[in-house]
Motif scaffolding. Sequence first.
Motif, PDB file in Angstrom:
ATOM      1  N   SER A 122      -7.037  -8.999  -2.305  1.00 32.59           N
ATOM      2  CA  SER A 122      -7.494  -8.010  -1.314  1.00 32.59           C
ATOM      3  C   SER A 122      -6.390  -7.009  -0.994  1.00 32.59           C
ATOM      4  O   SER A 122      -6.629  -5.791  -0.943  1.00 32.59           O
ATOM      5  CB  SER A 122      -7.939  -8.710  -0.033  1.00 32.59           C
ATOM      6  OG  SER A 122      -9.011  -9.591  -0.278  1.00 32.59           O
ATOM      7  N   ASN A 123      -5.187  -7.499  -0.778  1.00 33.20           N
ATOM      8  CA  ASN A 123      -4.076  -6.615  -0.403  1.00 33.20           C
ATOM      9  C   ASN A 123      -3.729  -5.639  -1.516  1.00 33.20           C
ATOM     10  O   ASN A 123      -3.428  -4.463  -1.258  1.00 33.20           O
ATOM     11  CB  ASN A 123      -2.836  -7.440  -0.059  1.00 33.20           C
ATOM     12  CG  ASN A 123      -2.936  -8.118   1.293  1.00 33.20           C
ATOM     13  OD1 ASN A 123      -3.836  -7.833   2.073  1.00 33.20           O
ATOM     14  ND2 ASN A 123      -2.018  -9.019   1.573  1.00 33.20           N
ATOM     15  N   TYR A 133      -5.959 -13.444  -0.416  1.00 26.51           N
ATOM     16  CA  TYR A 133      -5.256 -12.401   0.324  1.00 26.51           C
ATOM     17  C   TYR A 133      -4.546 -11.431  -0.614  1.00 26.51           C
ATOM     18  O   TYR A 133      -4.511 -10.208  -0.377  1.00 26.51           O
ATOM     19  CB  TYR A 133      -4.231 -13.042   1.284  1.00 26.51           C
ATOM     20  CG  TYR A 133      -2.971 -13.498   0.584  1.00 26.51           C
ATOM     21  CD1 TYR A 133      -1.848 -12.686   0.526  1.00 26.51           C
ATOM     22  CD2 TYR A 133      -2.917 -14.725  -0.094  1.00 26.51           C
ATOM     23  CE1 TYR A 133      -0.711 -13.085  -0.159  1.00 26.51           C
ATOM     24  CE2 TYR A 133      -1.789 -15.117  -0.781  1.00 26.51           C
ATOM     25  CZ  TYR A 133      -0.687 -14.302  -0.815  1.00 26.51           C
ATOM     26  OH  TYR A 133       0.434 -14.678  -1.509  1.00 26.51           O
ATOM     27  N   ASN A 149       4.926   2.627   6.457  1.00 19.05           N
ATOM     28  CA  ASN A 149       4.313   3.452   5.438  1.00 19.05           C
ATOM     29  C   ASN A 149       5.135   4.692   5.160  1.00 19.05           C
ATOM     30  O   ASN A 149       5.541   5.417   6.083  1.00 19.05           O
ATOM     31  CB  ASN A 149       2.910   3.891   5.873  1.00 19.05           C
ATOM     32  CG  ASN A 149       1.912   2.773   5.767  1.00 19.05           C
ATOM     33  OD1 ASN A 149       2.306   1.632   5.533  1.00 19.05           O
ATOM     34  ND2 ASN A 149       0.644   3.080   5.923  1.00 19.05           N
ATOM     35  N   SER A 178       1.055  -0.938   2.536  1.00 14.04           N
ATOM     36  CA  SER A 178      -0.222  -1.101   3.241  1.00 14.04           C
ATOM     37  C   SER A 178      -0.339  -2.460   3.916  1.00 14.04           C
ATOM     38  O   SER A 178      -1.215  -2.657   4.751  1.00 14.04           O
ATOM     39  CB  SER A 178      -1.384  -0.912   2.251  1.00 14.04           C
ATOM     40  OG  SER A 178      -1.294  -1.837   1.193  1.00 14.04           O
ATOM     41  N   ALA A 179       0.535  -3.407   3.551  1.00 18.54           N
ATOM     42  CA  ALA A 179       0.526  -4.735   4.173  1.00 18.54           C
ATOM     43  C   ALA A 179       1.830  -5.435   3.827  1.00 18.54           C
ATOM     44  O   ALA A 179       2.518  -5.061   2.877  1.00 18.54           O
ATOM     45  CB  ALA A 179      -0.660  -5.565   3.675  1.00 18.54           C
ATOM     46  N   GLU A 180       2.161  -6.447   4.619  1.00 17.93           N
ATOM     47  CA  GLU A 180       3.321  -7.285   4.320  1.00 17.93           C
ATOM     48  C   GLU A 180       2.835  -8.703   4.056  1.00 17.93           C
ATOM     49  O   GLU A 180       1.941  -9.196   4.739  1.00 17.93           O
ATOM     50  CB  GLU A 180       4.316  -7.269   5.489  1.00 17.93           C
ATOM     51  CG  GLU A 180       5.005  -5.919   5.670  1.00 17.93           C
ATOM     52  CD  GLU A 180       6.119  -5.977   6.705  1.00 17.93           C
ATOM     53  OE1 GLU A 180       6.519  -7.098   7.084  1.00 17.93           O
ATOM     54  OE2 GLU A 180       6.584  -4.900   7.131  1.00 17.93           O
ATOM     55  N   GLU A 181       3.419  -9.330   3.057  1.00 24.94           N
ATOM     56  CA  GLU A 181       3.014 -10.688   2.688  1.00 24.94           C
ATOM     57  C   GLU A 181       4.168 -11.662   2.901  1.00 24.94           C
ATOM     58  O   GLU A 181       5.290 -11.409   2.445  1.00 24.94           O
ATOM     59  CB  GLU A 181       2.568 -10.715   1.222  1.00 24.94           C
ATOM     60  CG  GLU A 181       1.313  -9.894   0.972  1.00 24.94           C
ATOM     61  CD  GLU A 181       0.886  -9.887  -0.483  1.00 24.94           C
ATOM     62  OE1 GLU A 181      -0.249  -9.441  -0.742  1.00 24.94           O
ATOM     63  OE2 GLU A 181       1.668 -10.310  -1.357  1.00 24.94           O
ATOM     64  N   ALA A 215      -3.965  -1.601  -1.391  1.00 23.39           N
ATOM     65  CA  ALA A 215      -2.784  -0.777  -1.667  1.00 23.39           C
ATOM     66  C   ALA A 215      -3.117   0.321  -2.674  1.00 23.39           C
ATOM     67  O   ALA A 215      -2.640   1.464  -2.549  1.00 23.39           O
ATOM     68  CB  ALA A 215      -1.639  -1.652  -2.174  1.00 23.39           C
ATOM     69  N   GLN A 231      -4.700   3.193  -1.160  1.00 26.20           N
ATOM     70  CA  GLN A 231      -3.755   4.054  -0.444  1.00 26.20           C
ATOM     71  C   GLN A 231      -3.099   5.074  -1.376  1.00 26.20           C
ATOM     72  O   GLN A 231      -2.873   6.219  -0.993  1.00 26.20           O
ATOM     73  CB  GLN A 231      -2.666   3.205   0.212  1.00 26.20           C
ATOM     74  CG  GLN A 231      -3.121   2.362   1.384  1.00 26.20           C
ATOM     75  CD  GLN A 231      -3.382   3.205   2.620  1.00 26.20           C
ATOM     76  OE1 GLN A 231      -2.586   4.046   2.984  1.00 26.20           O
ATOM     77  NE2 GLN A 231      -4.513   2.971   3.261  1.00 26.20           N
TER      78      GLN A 231
END
Length: 328
Positions: free
Chosen positions: A219-220, A216, A2, A313-316, A224, A227
């Motif tokens: 949601s992701n 997913y 982040n 905020s996430a990795e895909e 984000a 954030q």
Amino acid sequence: MNAPLPHRPTTSIPASGRLPLALLIAAPRGFCAGVDRAIEIVERALRLYGPPVYVRHEIVHNRYVVDALKEQGAIFVEELDEVPEGAPVVFSAHGVPKTVPAEAERRQMVWVDATCPLVSKVHRQAERQIEAGRHIVFVGHRGHPEVIGTMGQVPEGAITLVETLADVEALSFTGDTPLAFLTQTTLSVDDTREIVAALEARFPHIVGPKAEDICYATSNRQAAVKQIAPGSDLVLVIGAPNSSNSLRLVEVAQRMGTDARLIERASDIDPAWLDGVGTIGLTAGASAPEKLVREVVERLAEWRDVEEHTVVSAEEKMVFKLPRQLMG
């Protein structure tokens, strides 16, 4: 990792003579695995069969993507009766009712299904619930292609669509009616949670999916936006006006008290939007390519001294297999 949210830029004008602009770019953003797969399916079909390849409905809801595929030889139609005899056809990522492949088979058409595997999973769940003797309450947006496709997997009358809490209150099922619920994959996570809670409160015996149907990527991307929105004066969401997941991103930012606007291209940005703005949040719906993100950054840099900050905020890492018929 982040990136820390930057301090709001000062109002002092740098040597360039232009005000600074902090740009918080959400990650993840843009294309999801289902969209990547759908676009590749059309491109491979064009190489395998040669143009033209027909596509029933927009393959994904993004004009830039659709226009790029048109240039390669794809022709977009709304119904199979617009496809000439013998021409190959691809079904969009949103999914189609069972009647569509059945009609393609009847006409002995060459067809390829680009339905997102996560949408196909909802289709299978619907079939299983009907086989189990349950009536399905489906949470979704009326008229959206994914909703039409899912409702078309089961006999007419076997699914009741709800969009709002008021719709849940209006349901008239008796307490002993066997019920199940499913949801569209591109809904607001927060709205859907409220509607599901209302369903479960009214019908404690209702059966839900083992894992939530909202995908997913949806949601992701919403997480984000949560954030970047608090540190932004304005959030720009790149996406099409008929893109459900993009519209939900705008709503998420607005509910956090941040001004948010949906744009299709950089040319949609009005420079007046930047008046009094020191920080902009930027994201893209799941059907919007990264090229459009860079286009927006370059446009903003024409007016302000842009300082980019990527907020992760996430990795895909999700990848979906292609249909076997295109793997040669």
